[in-house]
Design an enzyme around this catalytic site. Structure first.
Site, PDB file in Angstrom:
ATOM      1  N   HIS A 208       0.897  -1.428  -0.047  1.00 53.15           N
ATOM      2  CA  HIS A 208      -0.057   0.006  -0.085  1.00 53.15           C
ATOM      3  C   HIS A 208       0.812   1.237   0.047  1.00 53.15           C
ATOM      4  O   HIS A 208       0.669   2.317  -0.641  1.00 53.15           O
ATOM      5  CB  HIS A 208      -0.982  -0.079   1.329  1.00 53.15           C
ATOM      6  CG  HIS A 208      -2.199  -0.371   1.122  1.00 53.15           C
ATOM      7  ND1 HIS A 208      -2.326  -1.989   1.116  1.00 53.15           N
ATOM      8  CD2 HIS A 208      -3.520  -0.116   1.077  1.00 53.15           C
ATOM      9  CE1 HIS A 208      -3.709  -2.225   0.748  1.00 53.15           C
ATOM     10  NE2 HIS A 208      -4.453  -1.078   0.785  1.00 53.15           N
ATOM     11  N   HIS A 255       0.435  -2.787   9.528  1.00 47.26           N
ATOM     12  CA  HIS A 255       1.986  -2.432   9.118  1.00 47.26           C
ATOM     13  C   HIS A 255       2.584  -1.856  10.382  1.00 47.26           C
ATOM     14  O   HIS A 255       2.125  -1.009  10.957  1.00 47.26           O
ATOM     15  CB  HIS A 255       2.228  -1.868   7.660  1.00 47.26           C
ATOM     16  CG  HIS A 255       1.881  -2.473   6.495  1.00 47.26           C
ATOM     17  ND1 HIS A 255       2.808  -3.700   6.063  1.00 47.26           N
ATOM     18  CD2 HIS A 255       0.886  -2.559   5.608  1.00 47.26           C
ATOM     19  CE1 HIS A 255       2.219  -4.064   4.989  1.00 47.26           C
ATOM     20  NE2 HIS A 255       1.091  -3.683   4.724  1.00 47.26           N
TER      21      HIS A 255
END
Length: 441
Positions: A208, A255
């Site tokens: 991302h 993350h």
């Protein structure tokens, strides 16, 4: 202490899940108090899914066998006092988080292959919640399937094609690197997982973050000098877009800070090496006689290589989707160029000026988007209905339950390649032909 040791300590500090949890609490996200644990429920929650997409070949954890996220080799350990849980399947199996509360966020995404869902979490800052939901969607399929076609149909087909070429390479390298490094997602607890759609994939680097860095930077590189606009607009857009996507992944608990930084720097390296060749690649795709054969062969070879890096997971389907889309768009641009459907403006007309905004211009743009998206979605649905049963029949896999059938690599990969290759071809060839036929090109 040597520089190498200092860098190792810094990397370890940036990877700590407690920093992610601290950022979440700062933004108003907390896990509700846990209820009394039921031993049987805990045992059930810790067990892997029957259709776990990483259970292929040797069983995870077997000697010499593959070790997916959640296995002993790859997971973050539980807290020493036993109050925590390792990262892995329990995160995605709806751990019990307590009674319902009016200030809890709904499930954001559901993994259609594994059926993973999360319980709700307490959210006290709703503006930030919706802002980061939007940010994380800037790296998901719904955004891509609207963003790239809009460029091709309404803004600048050349820029749209080259954006796709850069996106395919960045995402492909990111997915392959994940399967080589094999770092797990941040451990939960302490992290609150607000998303599970990509929870079965590895974490390092954040794709991302890579997409959120590559798209705005490439967009400005491709348009500045080709279109007339103040550079300051691009210099504002890049950090806003990039930071929104990157911070949203920490907010969602998907993350660590290190994953985000690595994804950002990795993308800058890829762009520095690859961007000078984008013009050459795009011209080859359009004009070379045997370009379609080369495009299809290259994307298939890249896919086959990536599938050898790790055992089967949902990321394999994403990689196949990315490569299929890229191949379809490139092949479609070749056909449309030779048919004269999409002609790029000549160099002597550059830089292009923004046309005056009129009702007719807006109406045509909206009509192109409406017709184009209807065609694309119909094509995708038709190909899905054809490819999944056909793959099941060829490989003798029961297709009574589509979700379970798609957990098999033999079904998921042909479905993604063929379906999204056809979708990409439709975006750059079939839909422009329809526009030309009805007079709105």
């Amino acid at each position: 202490m040597s520089l190498r040791q200092r860098l190792a300590l810094l990397a370890g500090s940036l990877q700590e899940p407690h920093k992610v949890a601290r950022f979440q609490r700062l933004c108003g996200v907390e896990a509700p108090p846990s209820r009394s644990a039921d031993p049987k429920g805990d045992e059930k929650a810790d067990a892997p899914l029957d259709g776990d997409t990483r259970r292929r070949g040797q069983q995870p954890g077997a000697p010499g066998g593959p070790q997916p996220p959640g296995s002993d080799r790859n997971q973050c350990p539980a807290k020493p006092d036993g109050s925590g849980a390792p990262n892995g399947l329990r995160n995605g199996l709806a751990a019990e988080l307590g009674p319902a509360s009016p200030a809890r966020a709904g499930v954001l995404r559901r993994n259609s292959l594994t059926g993973e869902e999360l319980q709700l979490a307490r959210v006290s800052n709703w503006p930030l919640f919706y802002l980061f939901c939007f940010g994380t969607e800037l790296g998901n399929e719904l955004f891509y399937i609207m963003f790239f076609p809009f460029w091709v149909w309404n803004l600048d087909a050349l820029v749209g094609r080259r954006l796709v070429a850069i996106w395919v390479l960045v995402m492909y390298l990111g997915q392959c690197t994940k399967d080589i490094i094999r770092w797990p997602r941040p451990a939960s607890p302490p992290v609150v997982k607000l998303e599970v759609f990509y929870n079965s994939e590895y974490s390092m680097p954040s794709t991302h973050a890579m997409s959120g860095t590559a798209i705005p930077i490439s967009m400005i590189l491709l348009t500045y000098g080709r279109w007339q606009y103040p550079l300051i607009y691009g210099l504002i857009l890049i950090p806003c877009w990039c930071s929104l996507v990157c911070l949203s992944r920490i907010y969602m608990g998907m993350h660590s800070i290190l994953d985000i930084i690595a994804g950002f720097l990795y993308t800058l390296l890829i762009l520095a090496v690859f961007y000078p060749f984008v013009d050459l690649i795009d011209n080859f795709n359009q004009t070379h006689k045997y370009a379609p054969l080369f495009i299809i062969g290259l994307h298939l070879a890249l896919g086959i290589f990536s599938f050898t890096l790790d055992t089967w997971s949902t990321s394999r389907g994403d990689t196949a989707e990315i490569l299929g889309s890229g191949a379809g768009i490139a092949c479609g641009s070749h056909v449309s160029y030779n048919m004269g459907l999409i002609l790029d403006p000549s160099l002597d007309t550059l830089p292009l000026a923004m046309p005056p905004i009129t009702v007719t211009l807006i109406g045509k743009a909206m009509l192109r988007v409406l017709i184009g998206m209807v065609v694309v979605l119909i094509v995708r649905d038709i190909m899905k209905k054809i490819t999944i049963p056909l793959a099941c029949k060829i490989f003798k896999i029961p297709c009574d339950d589509i979700r379970k059938a798609r957990q098999h690599m033999e079904v998921e990969l042909p479905y993604r390649y063929i379906t999204y290759g056809t979708v990409g071809f439709s975006i750059t060839c079939l839909v422009p032909y329809i526009f030309s036929f009805i007079g709105i090109s």
